[in-house]
Scaffold this active site. Structure first.
Site, PDB file in Angstrom:
ATOM      1  CD  GLU A  10      28.534 -29.170 -91.745  1.00  0.00           C
ATOM      2  OE1 GLU A  10      27.371 -28.811 -91.478  1.00  0.00           O
ATOM      3  OE2 GLU A  10      29.485 -28.390 -91.847  1.00  0.00           O
TER       4      GLU A  10
ATOM      5  NE  ARG B 249      16.698 -29.754 -84.289  1.00  0.00           N
ATOM      6  CZ  ARG B 249      17.799 -29.834 -85.057  1.00  0.00           C
ATOM      7  NH1 ARG B 249      17.738 -29.700 -86.351  1.00  0.00           N
ATOM      8  NH2 ARG B 249      18.972 -30.023 -84.498  1.00  0.00           N
TER       9      ARG B 249
ATOM     10  CE  LYS C  88      26.248 -31.799 -86.313  1.00  0.00           C
ATOM     11  NZ  LYS C  88      26.823 -32.294 -87.557  1.00  0.00           N
TER      12      LYS C  88
HETATM   13  P1  ATP Z   1      22.994 -29.227 -85.563  1.00  0.00           P
HETATM   14  O1  ATP Z   1      21.802 -28.408 -85.945  1.00  0.00           O
HETATM   15  O2  ATP Z   1      23.071 -29.631 -84.148  1.00  0.00           O
HETATM   16  O3  ATP Z   1      24.292 -28.665 -86.071  1.00  0.00           O
HETATM   17  P2  ATP Z   1      22.664 -30.718 -87.877  1.00  0.00           P
HETATM   18  O4  ATP Z   1      21.276 -30.988 -88.257  1.00  0.00           O
HETATM   19  O5  ATP Z   1      23.296 -29.591 -88.588  1.00  0.00           O
HETATM   20  O6  ATP Z   1      22.785 -30.602 -86.311  1.00  0.00           O
HETATM   21  P3  ATP Z   1      23.798 -32.766 -89.419  1.00  0.00           P
HETATM   22  O7  ATP Z   1      25.100 -33.433 -89.307  1.00  0.00           O
HETATM   23  O8  ATP Z   1      23.545 -31.913 -90.601  1.00  0.00           O
HETATM   24  O9  ATP Z   1      23.588 -31.969 -88.084  1.00  0.00           O
HETATM   25  O10 ATP Z   1      22.620 -33.812 -89.257  1.00  0.00           O
HETATM   26  C1  ATP Z   1      22.537 -35.004 -89.974  1.00  0.00           C
HETATM   27  C2  ATP Z   1      21.106 -35.449 -90.027  1.00  0.00           C
HETATM   28  O11 ATP Z   1      20.581 -35.598 -88.709  1.00  0.00           O
HETATM   29  C3  ATP Z   1      20.246 -34.414 -90.733  1.00  0.00           C
HETATM   30  O12 ATP Z   1      19.407 -35.098 -91.650  1.00  0.00           O
HETATM   31  C4  ATP Z   1      19.455 -33.791 -89.633  1.00  0.00           C
HETATM   32  O13 ATP Z   1      18.207 -33.379 -90.098  1.00  0.00           O
HETATM   33  C5  ATP Z   1      19.369 -34.906 -88.603  1.00  0.00           C
HETATM   34  N1  ATP Z   1      19.223 -34.356 -87.254  1.00  0.00           N
HETATM   35  C6  ATP Z   1      20.027 -33.460 -86.664  1.00  0.00           C
HETATM   36  N2  ATP Z   1      19.567 -33.125 -85.443  1.00  0.00           N
HETATM   37  C7  ATP Z   1      18.423 -33.839 -85.256  1.00  0.00           C
HETATM   38  C8  ATP Z   1      17.463 -33.929 -84.200  1.00  0.00           C
HETATM   39  N3  ATP Z   1      17.582 -33.233 -83.070  1.00  0.00           N
HETATM   40  N4  ATP Z   1      16.422 -34.772 -84.358  1.00  0.00           N
HETATM   41  C9  ATP Z   1      16.299 -35.496 -85.485  1.00  0.00           C
HETATM   42  N5  ATP Z   1      17.155 -35.457 -86.513  1.00  0.00           N
HETATM   43  C10 ATP Z   1      18.215 -34.634 -86.418  1.00  0.00           C
HETATM   44 MG    MG Z   2      22.920 -29.696 -90.770  1.00  0.00          MG
END
Ligand code: ATP
Ligand code: MG
Length: 558
Positions: free
Chosen positions: A37, A263, A273
């Site tokens: 995102e 994760r 984020k």
């Molecule tokens: P946050 O929870 O920090 O806002 P997010 O998961 O919402 O992060 P996205 O931009 O939606 O951020 O993430 C893109 C991809 O990266 C998704 O498939 C998510 O599952 C993966 N991802 C995000 N954080 C991690 C992590 N700590 N370890 C592994 N994969 C991750």
């Molecule tokens: Mg997300």
């Protein structure tokens, strides 16, 4: 220090599933995607997901898409779209032609929402967000049906079209799926599909007054792109039945399957984020690319080689159970890579002047220094030796304890690549601080060895006073001093000593002249990289990482 666990590199349950699917002839090609995102910069957790999705596409016949899940225009910005692309490339992966945006599918998603309404599977709800939340029930209690749940198809269609046309204010109504308010899985209790939002979207501008929810958009975007294996983190496991419900009810062109993995969590680090945005906005760091940030932009600026990140995510592997990885493992991978690749130079971080009394005034000589101990191909360079030098303040003690083998009055040490020197005098200022040393050198020890075979116990780095260059050196430490920082009150766990600025450092002239962007090893100090804050008059170097892991010990000592 953490001993890195030798993970079974390159093998994990997701790759096993894919191999089995290929063996059974289910697919000719594997299609994965990385779906960020664009509401912030990527962090090292994303690196794990990127390496997994793009890695699979490299190892198996297939491809990996980069898809921006840009369904929330309020939080999303072009700056993030650009930085994410730069970061994926920097990490060493390429989506080729396969760059997509969920917003490309807004028309199709809208048509499918009308279809759900037509099939009696979605309805417009006039309740407030708060009312919807309160009627959702709990893990132990079922939810309550909305009073608007049984609207006619015609009324729903009319209202939904008027939502789209922008007739209602933000939050006035939502479109919900009509599934089951008593479902054990709360995600199935009539989830929201569309909300009214009069907001400018980075790509679709002001065309839309309603935006799909992430849950509604995500699976259908996968289906449109022909994603075979939709890989995401564990928190979406409970959403899978909902995604499968959409896929079953809608005329989608393909059936993606979702698989969840754990994760990445790291000690001394927060990978959210929300928190990272807050750190930037509240000025706790100098920006998304502050070298203390766990963002890829921060790590790039800090000199972390992408190969070290790829090695790190390979070593930690992909598992189904959540865990916390010791940040020492990441640092180990950075050191390993830099030890192999970084050229050696000398820098004096806290200079102490030394005058070699028996070295002729006005004379200098060029000494040869090697650029990499394990790589003769890296060649050598010249360093100028003369009467006035700098050594590290910490390498001298006037009244040394027993085990101190570096310079002290009467003690002899080796200056790297140069000569044996002996301290003969100490000059102090009014405050009693040592400001200069007087030494003698032994001309017979040129190159650093004594013909009579006598030994010294310390070899020290140094720089010529005349030709070395002043520099600012920034030493970074963990951003948080708590091994498991509290995400809800992170400011309390910030390390007050995460940045130390040494503004009187000196570096080799060759380092100052080169504009190399690769990190170097400053001998005995660690790995350093030129920072973008450098000016022609004053280069700035950031420490990527020290030579040894000392932080954990310092924290333990308190
Ligand atoms: P946050 O929870 O920090 O806002 P997010 O998961 O919402 O992060 P996205 O931009 O939606 O951020 O993430 C893109 C991809 O990266 C998704 O498939 C998510 O599952 C993966 N991802 C995000 N954080 C991690 C992590 N700590 N370890 C592994 N994969 C991750
Ligand atoms: Mg997300």
């Amino acid at each position: 220090m953490t001993e890195p666990v030798a993970a079974e590199v390159g093998r994990d349950f997701i790759r096993d599933i894919i191999q089995a699917d290929l063996d059974q002839g289910k697919y000719r090609e594997i299609v994965t995607r990385f779906p960020p995102e664009p509401n912030g910069y990527l962090h090292i957790g994303h690196a794990k997901s990127i390496a997994l999705n793009f890695g699979i596409a490299q190892e198996f016949p297939g491809r990996c898409h980069l898809r921006f899940d840009d369904t929330n225009p309020v939080k999303e910005e072009q700056e993030y779209i650009d930085s994410i692309q730069a970061d994926v490339r920097w990490l060493g992966f390429d989506w080729g032609k396969n760059l997509f945006f969920a917003s490309d599918y807004f028309d199709r998603l809208y048509e499918w929402a009308e279809k759900l309404i037509g099939d009696g599977l979605a309805y417009v709800d006039d309740q407030t967000q708060e009312e919807i939340r309160l009627s959702r029930g709990t893990l132990t209690e079922p939810g309550k049906n909305s009073p608007f749940r049984d609207r006619s198809v015609a009324e729903n269609l009319d209202l939904f079209r008027r939502m789209k046309a922008g007739e209602f204010p933000n939050g006035a109504r939502v479109l919900r799926a009509k599934i089951d308010m008593a479902a054990g899985n709360i995600n199935l209790r009539d989830p929201v599909l569309y909300r009214i939002l009069h907001a400018h979207h980075p790509r679709t501008g002001t065309k839309w007054h309603i935006y799909p929810s992430y849950d509604y958009a995500h699976g259908q975007s996968d289906a449109i792109e022909g994603i075979t294996h939709s890989i995401c983190t564990l928190e979406f496991e409970d959403h899978r039945p909902l995604y499968d419900w959409f896929i079953e009810k809608l005329p989608v062109p393909s059936q993606p399957h979702q698989y969840e993995f754990a994760r990445l969590n790291l000690t001394y680090t927060l990978l959210s984020k929300r928190v990272l945005t807050q750190l930037v906005r509240d000025g706790h760091v100098a920006g998304w690319d502050d070298p203390r940030m766990p963002t890829m932009a921060g790590m790039r600026r800090r000199g972390v080689p992408p190969a070290a990140l790829r090695e790190f995510v390979k070593r930690i592997g992909v598992a189904k159970a959540n865990s916390v990885v010791d940040v020492g493992m990441l640092e180990f991978c950075i050191r390993e890579e830099l030890n192999r690749t970084a050229q050696r130079r000398m820098a004096v971080l806290k200079p102490l002047k030394v005058v070699i009394e028996n070295y002729p005034e006005g004379q200098t000589e060029e000494l040869e220094a090697i650029n990499h101990p394990d790589d003769p191909g890296a060649g050598t360079r010249k360093i100028t030796f003369g009467r006035e030098l700098y050594i590290e303040q910490d390498d001298f003690m006037e009244n040394p304890p027993k085990k101190f083998f570096r310079l002290s009055p009467g003690n002899e040490v080796r200056l790297r690549y140069a000569y044996f020197v002996k301290c003969t005098g100490v000059i102090k200022n009014d405050k009693g601080e040592v400001v200069e040393l007087r030494c003698t050198y032994d001309p017979a020890t040129k190159g650093g060895n004594a013909p009579d075979g006598r030994k010294v116990k310390a070899t020290m780095h140094w720089l010529p006073a005349a030709t070395s260059v002043p520099a600012e050196v920034r030493i970074y430490n963990q951003l948080f001093s708590n091994p498991s920082p509290d995400a809800s009150n992170f400011a309390a766990d910030l390390n007050p000593n995460s940045l130390e600025i040494l503004s009187d450092a000196r570096i080799e002239a060759s380092v100052a002249e080169s504009n190399a962007t690769e990190p170097m090893q400053f001998e005995r100090q660690g790995y350093f990289v030129r920072d973008k804050d450098s000016t022609p008059g004053k280069p700035v170097f950031s420490r990527t990482i020290g030579l040894r892991d000392t932080f954990a010990k310092e924290v333990a000592k308190g």
